[in-house]
Motif scaffolding. Structure first.
Motif, mmCIF file in Angstrom:
data_model
loop_
_atom_site.group_PDB
_atom_site.id
_atom_site.type_symbol
_atom_site.label_atom_id
_atom_site.label_comp_id
_atom_site.label_asym_id
_atom_site.label_seq_id
_atom_site.Cartn_x
_atom_site.Cartn_y
_atom_site.Cartn_z
ATOM 1 N N MET A 391 0.837 -1.194 0.000
ATOM 2 C CA MET A 391 0.000 0.000 0.000
ATOM 3 C C MET A 391 0.876 1.248 0.000
ATOM 4 S SD MET A 391 -3.295 -0.818 2.451
ATOM 5 C CE MET A 391 -4.079 0.754 2.031
ATOM 6 N N ARG A 392 1.990 1.181 0.716
ATOM 7 C CA ARG A 392 2.907 2.324 0.739
ATOM 8 C C ARG A 392 3.664 2.438 -0.580
ATOM 9 N NH1 ARG A 392 5.537 0.773 4.673
ATOM 10 N NH2 ARG A 392 7.383 -0.067 3.627
ATOM 11 N N ARG A 393 4.159 1.325 -1.076
ATOM 12 C CA ARG A 393 4.968 1.327 -2.310
ATOM 13 C C ARG A 393 4.155 1.796 -3.514
ATOM 14 N NH1 ARG A 393 7.732 -4.095 -4.984
ATOM 15 N NH2 ARG A 393 8.575 -3.077 -6.858
ATOM 16 N N LEU A 394 2.885 1.378 -3.595
ATOM 17 C CA LEU A 394 2.050 1.739 -4.741
ATOM 18 C C LEU A 394 1.194 2.973 -4.463
ATOM 19 C CD1 LEU A 394 2.957 -1.136 -5.538
ATOM 20 C CD2 LEU A 394 0.685 -1.505 -6.476
ATOM 21 N N ARG A 395 1.355 3.545 -3.268
ATOM 22 C CA ARG A 395 0.624 4.763 -2.893
ATOM 23 C C ARG A 395 -0.886 4.577 -3.078
ATOM 24 N NH1 ARG A 395 5.321 6.178 -5.403
ATOM 25 N NH2 ARG A 395 4.376 6.292 -7.479
ATOM 26 N N ILE A 396 -1.397 3.480 -2.495
ATOM 27 C CA ILE A 396 -2.824 3.176 -2.564
ATOM 28 C C ILE A 396 -3.567 4.045 -1.560
ATOM 29 C CG2 ILE A 396 -4.589 1.401 -2.189
ATOM 30 C CD1 ILE A 396 -2.481 -0.665 -3.058
ATOM 31 N N LYS A 397 -4.531 4.818 -2.044
ATOM 32 C CA LYS A 397 -5.284 5.724 -1.174
ATOM 33 C C LYS A 397 -6.544 5.015 -0.684
ATOM 34 C CE LYS A 397 -3.714 9.958 -3.482
ATOM 35 N NZ LYS A 397 -2.884 9.325 -4.523
ATOM 36 N N ALA A 398 -6.571 4.713 0.609
ATOM 37 C CA ALA A 398 -7.713 4.070 1.248
ATOM 38 C C ALA A 398 -7.782 4.537 2.691
ATOM 39 C CB ALA A 398 -7.585 2.549 1.188
ATOM 40 N N ALA A 399 -9.013 4.531 3.249
ATOM 41 C CA ALA A 399 -9.171 4.954 4.638
ATOM 42 C C ALA A 399 -8.361 4.058 5.561
ATOM 43 C CB ALA A 399 -10.648 4.932 5.019
ATOM 44 N N SER A 400 -8.327 2.770 5.233
ATOM 45 C CA SER A 400 -7.542 1.801 5.989
ATOM 46 C C SER A 400 -7.454 0.530 5.164
ATOM 47 C CB SER A 400 -8.184 1.498 7.347
ATOM 48 O OG SER A 400 -9.254 0.575 7.188
ATOM 49 N N GLN A 403 -10.843 -1.170 4.553
ATOM 50 C CA GLN A 403 -11.917 -0.580 3.755
ATOM 51 C C GLN A 403 -12.281 -1.517 2.606
ATOM 52 O OE1 GLN A 403 -10.974 3.244 2.048
ATOM 53 N NE2 GLN A 403 -13.053 3.595 1.288
ATOM 54 N N ARG A 404 -13.561 -1.617 2.301
ATOM 55 C CA ARG A 404 -14.004 -2.465 1.191
ATOM 56 C C ARG A 404 -13.425 -1.925 -0.114
ATOM 57 N NH1 ARG A 404 -20.203 -4.419 0.561
ATOM 58 N NH2 ARG A 404 -19.661 -5.278 2.601
ATOM 59 N N VAL A 405 -12.867 -2.816 -0.930
ATOM 60 C CA VAL A 405 -12.168 -2.387 -2.140
ATOM 61 C C VAL A 405 -13.115 -1.746 -3.151
ATOM 62 C CG1 VAL A 405 -12.384 -4.542 -3.449
ATOM 63 C CG2 VAL A 405 -10.342 -3.114 -3.749
ATOM 64 N N SER A 406 -14.382 -2.122 -3.141
ATOM 65 C CA SER A 406 -15.343 -1.550 -4.079
ATOM 66 C C SER A 406 -15.585 -0.067 -3.829
ATOM 67 C CB SER A 406 -16.674 -2.302 -4.007
ATOM 68 O OG SER A 406 -17.210 -2.236 -2.689
ATOM 69 N N GLU A 407 -15.173 0.436 -2.651
ATOM 70 C CA GLU A 407 -15.368 1.839 -2.326
ATOM 71 C C GLU A 407 -14.238 2.717 -2.846
ATOM 72 O OE1 GLU A 407 -15.763 1.862 1.896
ATOM 73 O OE2 GLU A 407 -17.683 0.782 1.905
ATOM 74 N N LEU A 408 -13.180 2.104 -3.364
ATOM 75 C CA LEU A 408 -12.041 2.873 -3.865
ATOM 76 C C LEU A 408 -12.298 3.356 -5.283
ATOM 77 C CD1 LEU A 408 -8.948 0.754 -2.687
ATOM 78 C CD2 LEU A 408 -10.322 2.406 -1.402
ATOM 79 N N SER A 409 -11.495 4.324 -5.706
ATOM 80 C CA SER A 409 -11.555 4.793 -7.091
ATOM 81 C C SER A 409 -11.024 3.707 -8.015
ATOM 82 C CB SER A 409 -10.696 6.048 -7.256
ATOM 83 O OG SER A 409 -9.318 5.727 -7.093
ATOM 84 N N GLY A 410 -11.328 3.842 -9.322
ATOM 85 C CA GLY A 410 -10.858 2.849 -10.288
ATOM 86 C C GLY A 410 -9.354 2.721 -10.305
ATOM 87 N N GLY A 411 -8.652 3.854 -10.198
ATOM 88 C CA GLY A 411 -7.191 3.810 -10.196
ATOM 89 C C GLY A 411 -6.632 3.079 -8.998
ATOM 90 N N ASN A 412 -7.236 3.277 -7.831
ATOM 91 C CA ASN A 412 -6.765 2.593 -6.632
ATOM 92 C C ASN A 412 -7.133 1.112 -6.638
ATOM 93 O OD1 ASN A 412 -5.348 4.490 -4.694
ATOM 94 N ND2 ASN A 412 -7.161 5.692 -5.214
ATOM 95 N N GLN A 413 -8.272 0.766 -7.250
ATOM 96 C CA GLN A 413 -8.591 -0.657 -7.422
ATOM 97 C C GLN A 413 -7.537 -1.325 -8.298
ATOM 98 O OE1 GLN A 413 -12.575 -1.169 -8.909
ATOM 99 N NE2 GLN A 413 -13.523 -0.102 -7.195
ATOM 100 N N GLN A 414 -7.112 -0.625 -9.341
ATOM 101 C CA GLN A 414 -6.082 -1.175 -10.225
ATOM 102 C C GLN A 414 -4.773 -1.381 -9.468
ATOM 103 O OE1 GLN A 414 -6.628 -2.663 -12.859
ATOM 104 N NE2 GLN A 414 -6.095 -1.530 -14.688
ATOM 105 N N LYS A 415 -4.446 -0.456 -8.583
ATOM 106 C CA LYS A 415 -3.217 -0.592 -7.785
ATOM 107 C C LYS A 415 -3.322 -1.763 -6.809
ATOM 108 C CE LYS A 415 -1.964 4.316 -7.817
ATOM 109 N NZ LYS A 415 -1.737 5.483 -6.938
ATOM 110 N N VAL A 416 -4.518 -1.989 -6.268
ATOM 111 C CA VAL A 416 -4.718 -3.132 -5.369
ATOM 112 C C VAL A 416 -4.436 -4.432 -6.114
ATOM 113 C CG1 VAL A 416 -6.462 -4.462 -4.108
ATOM 114 C CG2 VAL A 416 -6.316 -1.981 -3.801
#
Length: 513
Positions: A391-400, A403-416
């Protein structure tokens, strides 16, 4: 005989919205009597949506449809069919357990004196109709017993036999042998002579120029071009489909390879030799070295995604082999490819990637759980360390992480998804349209990450319909057309213009710079 010039079917400024997406934006299309009209465009261009509007699957949100000059509004596909519009889909949509004859004449069966189906006449009529399509089969057999190509020809015969005035063909040759393709083109010629109009959806340029009169190009839900096909050269057609102006491409030239890998291993991290699958891939041989980004270029349906799926065992092949770090993969499966060190980020992250009901943490750890286990027990602390690292290396923006992955933006889902496969420490990573559907900022971050991964020694196979992205990120580019590699570009030849030239070249021709 002089043909009428009044359009048989006309769509005027048709729009169609879905949640968050304007799929068709004031699209107009006019189909003349006996005309064969090509409908082309890349993924997401709006072709399928327009076909579904024309055939009653979707109701338009704006615009008008006219058939033989009269306004129409189809509520169902059956209404469209009764009005004279038949559709042949890429996937045969008949009844596999029913006989060939019943499928062909369903709803039009000859009846006996007591109202029952007259089977001898049914079989005789079916044999007569199919003979005109070059098919000689036992019409009493279940449809599923025929080859896919023969089933497609039955679907075509049925579509034409129901008093159709317009026939819409969606990738009709995808499962046909050359002899069957020739028969299909003969049938289309006969339809033209009878004044029956055809909308022909295909990504195969050779076919378009062989049988089509006019072409409409859709891009991002809008009409990018419509007009006669004869006066439109192939390079211009491809530039219209991809949204790249030729003058602009020539002015910009090559952005250059993202990097020249130093000390690349002499043995490729992943290599294919002669991958083949009927109607899909033809003798595809590629290699990706350590620290190298190899791009796969080509139009929709060229075989790019299929090549990647064949490498990771997600699609069976008829011939060929996959070699990882010098070792052939003996058991072809996704699990075997992952164990060997090859992971794939799929094009459709929602259908084939993320598990929307799970958390970010669970999605990242999903593939790596067996590697993190000790004596069959997975430590939460080990999972947390891995998840926190990526999460740190890919700079994934999430509350924690929870957090449910479906709540993230498309770009952050791709990073996940990227984090999931990087947690497996792969030797090679196959990326299928990694920046599609994400915002500009996230796109730039993913592109930077690809460069960093290759710089760290990972071998990357990049599939992208964005020519600028493909050129800027790739050290080499292989161009596919109709399931075969038709060009390899390296050094100064890695340009948008060379990619389009390779796609546009006729079979047997060399692309020109």
């Amino acid at each position: 005989m002089t043909k009428s010039t009044e359009p048989v079917l006309e769509a005027t400024e048709v729009s169609k919205r879905f949640p968050g997406v304007l799929a068709l934006d004031q699209v107009s299309l006019s189909l003349g009597p006996g005309e064969v009209h090509a409908l082309v465009g890349e993924n997401g261009a709006g072709k399928s949506t327009l076909v579904k509007v024309l055939t009653g699957v979707h109701r338009p949100d704006g615009g008008r449809l006219r058939l033989h000059g009269r306004p129409v509004a189809f509520g169902t596909p059956l209404e469209a069919q009764r009005a004279g519009i038949s559709t042949i889909y890429q996937e045969v949509n008949l009844i596999p357990l029913m006989s060939v004859a019943r499928n062909l004449l369903l709803g039009h069966e000859p009846r006996g004196r007591l109202g029952g189906i007259d089977l001898p006449r049914l079989h005789a009529q079916a044999e007569h109709v199919l003979a005109g399509y070059g098919l000689s089969v036992d019409v009493r057999r279940p449809l599923r017993s025929l080859s896919v190509g023969a089933q497609q020809m039955v679907a075509l015969a049925r579509a034409v036999s129901v008093d159709a005035r317009v026939v819409i063909m969606d990738e009709p040759t995808s499962s046909l042998e050359p002899r069957e393709v020739a028969t299909l083109f003969g049938v289309i010629g006969e339809l033209r002579d009878r004044g029956i109009s055809t909308v022909y959806v295909s990504h195969r340029l050779e076919e378009l120029y062989q049988i089509c009169d006019r072409v409409t190009v859709l891009r991002d839900g809008k009409v990018a071009h419509t007009g006669p096909l004869a006066g439109l050269d192939r390079l211009r057609l491809i530039s219209l489909m991809l949204g790249r102006d030729l003058a602009e491409v020539r002015a910009v030239g090559s952005a250059g390879p993202a990097r020249t890998p130093d000390g690349a291993a002499p043995v490729p991290v992943v290599e294919t030799r002669g991958l083949a699958r009927r109607h899909v891939l033809r003798d595809v041989s590629i290699e990706v070295r350590r620290g190298e980004v190899v791009g796969l270029g080509g139009l929709l349906g060229a075989g790019r995604t299929e090549t990647a799926k064949a490498i990771v065992g997600a699609m069976p092949v008829d011939a060929g082999e996959v070699i990882v770090a010098g070792v052939p993969l003996r058991r072809r499966s996704t699990a075997g490819a992952i164990r060997a060190g090859v992971s794939m980020l799929p094009e459709d992250r929602k259908a084939e990637g993320i598990v929307p009901t799970l958390s970010v943490r669970e999605n990242i750890a999903l593939a790596a759980l067996p590697r993190l286990a000790r004596a069959g027990v997975v430590s939460d602390a080990r999972i947390d360390r891995v998840v926190e690292t990526f999460m740190r290396r890919l700079r994934i923006k999430a509350a924690s992480p929870h957090q449910r992955v479906s709540e993230l933006s498309g770009g952050n889902q791709q990073k996940v998804l990227l984090a999931r496969w990087l947690a497996m420490s792969p030797k090679a990573l196959l990326l299928d349209e990694p920046t599609r559907g994400i915002d500009v900022g996230a796109k730039a971050e993913v592109q930077t990450l690809i460069e960093e991964l290759a710089g760290a020694g990972l071998g990357v196979l990049l599939i992208s319909s964005d020519l600028e992205e493909l050129v800027s990120a790739s050290d080499r580019i292989l161009v596919l057309r109709d399931g075969a590699v038709v060009a390899e570009l390296a050094g100064a030849d890695v340009t948008e213009e060379q990619i389009m030239a390779a796609i546009a070249a006729r079979s047997g021709e060399e692309p020109h710079g």
